[in-house]
Design an enzyme around this catalytic site. Structure first.
Site, PDB file in Angstrom:
ATOM      1  N   ASP A 528      16.148   4.320  44.496  1.00  0.00           N
ATOM      2  CA  ASP A 528      15.444   5.046  43.446  1.00  0.00           C
ATOM      3  C   ASP A 528      15.715   4.361  42.113  1.00  0.00           C
ATOM      4  O   ASP A 528      16.764   3.743  41.929  1.00  0.00           O
ATOM      5  CB  ASP A 528      15.924   6.496  43.401  1.00  0.00           C
ATOM      6  CG  ASP A 528      15.120   7.322  42.421  1.00  0.00           C
ATOM      7  OD1 ASP A 528      13.905   7.437  42.614  1.00  0.00           O
ATOM      8  OD2 ASP A 528      15.720   7.834  41.463  1.00  0.00           O
ATOM      9  N   ASP A 732      19.706   9.551  43.130  1.00  0.00           N
ATOM     10  CA  ASP A 732      20.516  10.388  42.254  1.00  0.00           C
ATOM     11  C   ASP A 732      19.628  11.484  41.691  1.00  0.00           C
ATOM     12  O   ASP A 732      18.594  11.192  41.102  1.00  0.00           O
ATOM     13  CB  ASP A 732      21.091   9.538  41.116  1.00  0.00           C
ATOM     14  CG  ASP A 732      21.717  10.390  40.037  1.00  0.00           C
ATOM     15  OD1 ASP A 732      22.520  11.258  40.387  1.00  0.00           O
ATOM     16  OD2 ASP A 732      21.397  10.186  38.847  1.00  0.00           O
ATOM     17  N   ASP A 736      15.538  13.626  44.573  1.00  0.00           N
ATOM     18  CA  ASP A 736      15.731  12.703  45.689  1.00  0.00           C
ATOM     19  C   ASP A 736      16.225  13.396  46.957  1.00  0.00           C
ATOM     20  O   ASP A 736      16.312  12.756  48.003  1.00  0.00           O
ATOM     21  CB  ASP A 736      16.753  11.615  45.307  1.00  0.00           C
ATOM     22  CG  ASP A 736      16.304  10.825  44.087  1.00  0.00           C
ATOM     23  OD1 ASP A 736      15.100  10.592  43.966  1.00  0.00           O
ATOM     24  OD2 ASP A 736      17.166  10.458  43.274  1.00  0.00           O
TER      25      ASP A 736
END
Length: 848
Positions: A528, A732, A736
């Site tokens: 991410d 994080d 997510d």
């Protein structure tokens, strides 16, 4: 249906077969969804429907197969119990607690005795039940600390085994020397490998102790009687646990390591006793005795158990180190008094005073003073962290310089330290899929070995040389003694215990054996962007107002004021940046009503009379909102990798905020190392593709998945999995969590939210991206250790059992001695545990 996860400390297990037996019995109990028993930790982890089955039922199930659960009892006083009615109500309230086996109230003494399973119920739980029943304790309940109890139990076990070993070793030494004159005249001993090896010692003793040899030659029966007397206490006391365990197994129709040892040494001992007391039974056969073998076998097996107990204790060093961070007391301000209280009595909301050099007892928020706190013991971060009013602090960390007061926000099992310990304990008690084969083998191992031993006896009896009874007996005993299911049972769990413990010490929390095994199979890693590749602490760089129809421009301060009012209620990192910018510009935060977080799109709320929305450019375009004069600035900032967000008031665009999030300094190194490992990398983000491409190019990632709504992130992971990839997701934040759960392995950055941590398989406490590399290396190293352990355990038994049955005899004329077999058996378990302990020296190739 209420689900519960129970961990039971199991007593009496001596090998992997024992663990398999207990696991099978627990799994058959109604209301048990899943059961896993770990021989190395001595614990059973059971998932139950607590409306169908209670802890007491689980304890009975364990006892049904000849084992037991560790228990403790506590007695405490109840105020006014002598004159009270409803004692049954008190007993019932305490008895309903999970983990309580029985509760007995005595009105005459005004006391209650509670028997419970350590670790499943706390003193606070018991006091709460007493209060619920309408009573009050006269003094705090002193329930045992399960970790301290386990440590004391291990020390007691080591002490007990040490004493038993000393007695057995002394017996072995005396009977070995006393048997030398008998060995000299026993023709059958010429085929015994130990007798051959000890011939030089025999010759030496003949010169040193001629009287003993003369006595053995003139009155061998008296010498045999003396050897029997020496052996009796070794068999009856030092070896009692083996015979007791075997009898228990016989009663419950199970067989384990105790069965093999008891049958092997028991047969040799009884054979020798008959040869001593009833020599006439062996008409035409030599009445050999094997007392020295019985003593040596018991001594060597006890030595193996002793060293194994010590080694197994070292495998749980990580948990002990974590728990040692917790102080016993806390200095609490209540009213005008400073009280020194046991840590168990600290409550949420208490004001805790900390002085320089002291360890913080619980989690909280600083309310007065400032200092620097070393969090190295908890996160591995070496540099102390500055703490001011409003800063979070954690129990187990150490105050370095100043004094401060903080308000307790999490105590007991809710603290960060307690949750880390829980995660490590659960991981160490779990099983890896690779262990399934070992469990299946352990389940049938003992019956197969007994069958092979009987077959060896029969074959020697039918086709062996004379004296056939003696050769048959030696083969039977040696096969039983050399077989070792312990090595199979220890191969996987000891490596997982040490590996997950070493990971915790390095700031890597691995959820269990399945995750540990799965990591080394990864071929794709999806990272991410925000908070993972980037720092996750964005800052506002530009604030722009939109042009109105009358040609005027909305004041930037008004844009920031409205945006900050809404974003003050949001948990998103970008929202934090907006609020921080408002604080920096001394702009007051206005109250907001009907706040709504629009996942992946932005947030909205009522500020005064206006509906204010702070949304992504993509969402503004989806709604066909007119960007007007802001179109060109938006395009420009996107091209430079910044993130523009649009401020909308009553469906009209009023302004633009531009936010930048710096790339983490370790991101490039991590990406390069992961690519070098042969992994395929993707950068995943909800931001527009241009912005994401700029970040990806800077860190070296070739594949980009952009413009993804958080709700669709899990679908992107699923798509990669459907293409045949084994996928890790590194993320994080709450957005997510679905993707972390969908991935084969989910890595959450420790600075993320609790939801993300719960959804992940691996938590990187330090928030350092290089922890992904360290976790992969640790997984690979641990799995190599497990495979080598299993290989050795299987090869040892595959080679040892045929040799014990007499495979060498046709070629060398030698039989493997039961004494050598017992030494080999002890060594096999130790080698597996020792190989696992090597993981304690694991150091990742990168410093996270």
């Amino acid at each position: 249906m209420a689900s519960a996860r129970i961990t039971l400390p199991i007593e009496g297990m001596t090998c992997g077969a024992c663990a398999t037996t207990v696991q099978k019995r627990l799994s058959q109990s109604p209301g048990v969804k899943d059961a896993s028993v770990n021989y190395a930790t001595g614990k059973a982890t059971v998932s139950i429907d607590d409306s169908q089955i209670k802890v007491a039922d689980l304890v009975r199930a364990v006892r049904d197969v000849g084992y037991d659960c560790a228990k403790a009892s506590v007695t405490f006083g109840i105020e006014g119990l002598h004159y009270a009615s409803g004692v049954g109500r008190l007993e019932e309230a305490i008895g309903k607690l999970p983990g309580v086996l029985s509760a007995t109230a005595n009105q005459a003494t005004e006391q209650v005795q509670v028997e419970y399973v350590p670790g499943l119920v706390t003193a606070k739980d018991i006091e709460g039940a007493v209060s619920t029943a309408g009573f009050a304790v006269s003094e705090p309940v002193a329930a045992e600390d399960p970790v301290e109890r386990e440590e004391l139990r291990r020390k007691a076990e080591v002490k007990r085994l040490s004493l038993k070993f000393v007695v057995a070793a002394l017996g072995a030494l005396l009977t070995m020397v006393g048997s030398m004159p008998l060995m000299a005249v026993m023709e059958t001993r010429e085929h015994d490998l130990v007798s051959r090896l000890m011939q030089p010692i025999n010759d030496l003793l003949r010169g040193v102790l001629p009287g003993l040899y003369e006595f053995g030659a003139t009155d061998p029966q008296m010498l045999k009687l003396a050897l029997m007397v020496i052996t009796l206490p070794v068999v009856m006391w030092s070896g009692r646990q083996f015979y007791k365990g075997a009898m228990s197994g016989l009663r419950h129709r199970t067989a384990d390591m105790n069965t093999l040892i008891a049958v092997g040494t028991g047969a040799a001992f009884l054979y020798s006793v008959v040869a001593t007391l009833l020599p006439w039974v062996f008409v035409g056969l030599p009445a050999d005795v094997y007392y020295e073998g019985v003593n040596a076998i018991i001594a060597l097996i006890l030595l193996g158990r002793l060293l194994e107990a010590r080694a197994k204790g070292k495998t749980s060093d990580a948990i002990r180190k974590l728990l040692s961070l917790r102080p016993k007391t806390a200095r609490v301000q209540r009213g005008s008094k400073d009280l020194e209280l046991p840590i168990e009595e600290v409550q949420v909301g208490d004001k805790v005073l900390v002085r320089p050099g002291e360890t913080l007892p619980v989690d909280g928020v600083v309310v007065e003073g400032e200092s620097s706190v070393s969090e190295a013991m908890l996160t591995g971060e070496p540099m102390p962290v500055a703490k001011q009013v409003g800063a979070e602090v954690f129990g187990g960390t150490v105050n370095t310089t100043g004094s401060f007061i903080y308000e307790a926000t999490a105590v007991g099992t809710d603290t960060a330290l307690a949750q880390i310990v829980r995660l490590v304990e659960e991981a160490q008690g779990s099983k890896a899929p690779v262990q399934r084969l070992a469990d299946k083998v352990a389940g049938v191992f003992v019956p197969i070995v007994i069958a092979i031993a009987i077959a060896a006896f029969v074959i020697w009896w039918v086709v062996g040389p004379d004296p056939r009874l003696v050769f048959s007996m030696v083969a039977l005993v040696t096969v039983l003694v050399i077989a070792c299911p312990c090595a199979l049972g220890l191969a996987t769990p000891t490596a997982i215990m040490v590996g997950t413990g070493r990971g915790a010490e390095s700031g890597i929390l691995i959820r269990g054996g399945e995750a540990l095994e799965g990591i080394q199979s990864l071929d794709t890693v999806v990272l991410d962007k925000t908070g993972t590749i980037t720092v996750g602490r964005p800052a506002v760089t530009h604030v722009m107002g939109a042009k109105r129809k009358d040609g005027t421009t909305v004041a930037p301060a008004d844009v920031l004021r409205l945006a900050a009012a809404v974003e003050a209620r949001s948990e998103h990192p970008l929202a934090y940046a907006v609020v921080q910018e408002a604080h920096a510009k001394d702009i007051p935060i206005l109250p907001v009503e009907r706040f709504v977080a629009m996942e992946g799109r932005g947030a909205r709320g009522i500020v005064g009379k206006f509906l204010v929305e702070v949304v992504s450019v993509r969402h503004a375009q989806e709604r066909s909102l007119k960007l007007g004069s802001l179109t060109r600035p938006i395009d420009h900032h996107i091209l430079t990798g910044r993130t523009p967000v649009v401020v909308v008031v009553n469906d009209t665009v009023q302004g633009l905020l531009v936010i930048t999030d710096e790339i983490k300094p370790e991101a490039k190194e991590t990406v390069a190392r992961l690519k070098k490992m042969g992994l395929t990398l993707y950068l995943l983000s909800g931001d527009n593709k241009k912005t994401v491409n700029i970040v990806a190019k800077e860190v070296g990632i070739d594949r980009v998945i952009a413009d993804v709504d958080p709700r669709d992130k899990a679908d992107e992971i699923r798509r990669l999995q459907e293409e045949g990839h084994v996928v890790a997701m590194v993320g994080d934040g709450i957005n997510d969590a679905p993707a972390l759960a969908q991935a084969d392995i989910g890595f959450s950055i420790g600075t993320g939210t609790d939801v993300a941590v719960e959804a992940s398989d691996v938590t990187l406490i330090r928030g350092d991206l290089r922890g992904v590399i360290a976790a992969i290396e640790l997984s690979q190293r641990t799995m190599r250790t497990i495979r080598s352990n299993l290989f050795f355990a299987f090869i040892y038994n595959a080679l040892g059992i045929p040799l014990a049955a007499g495979l060498l005899y046709p070629f060398t004329g030698l039989l493997l001695s039961p004494v050598v077999a017992s030494a080999a058996m002890a060594l096999s378990s130790l080698s597996v545990v020792g190989n696992s302990l090597r993981l304690k020296r694991f150091t990742p190739s990168v410093s996270s």
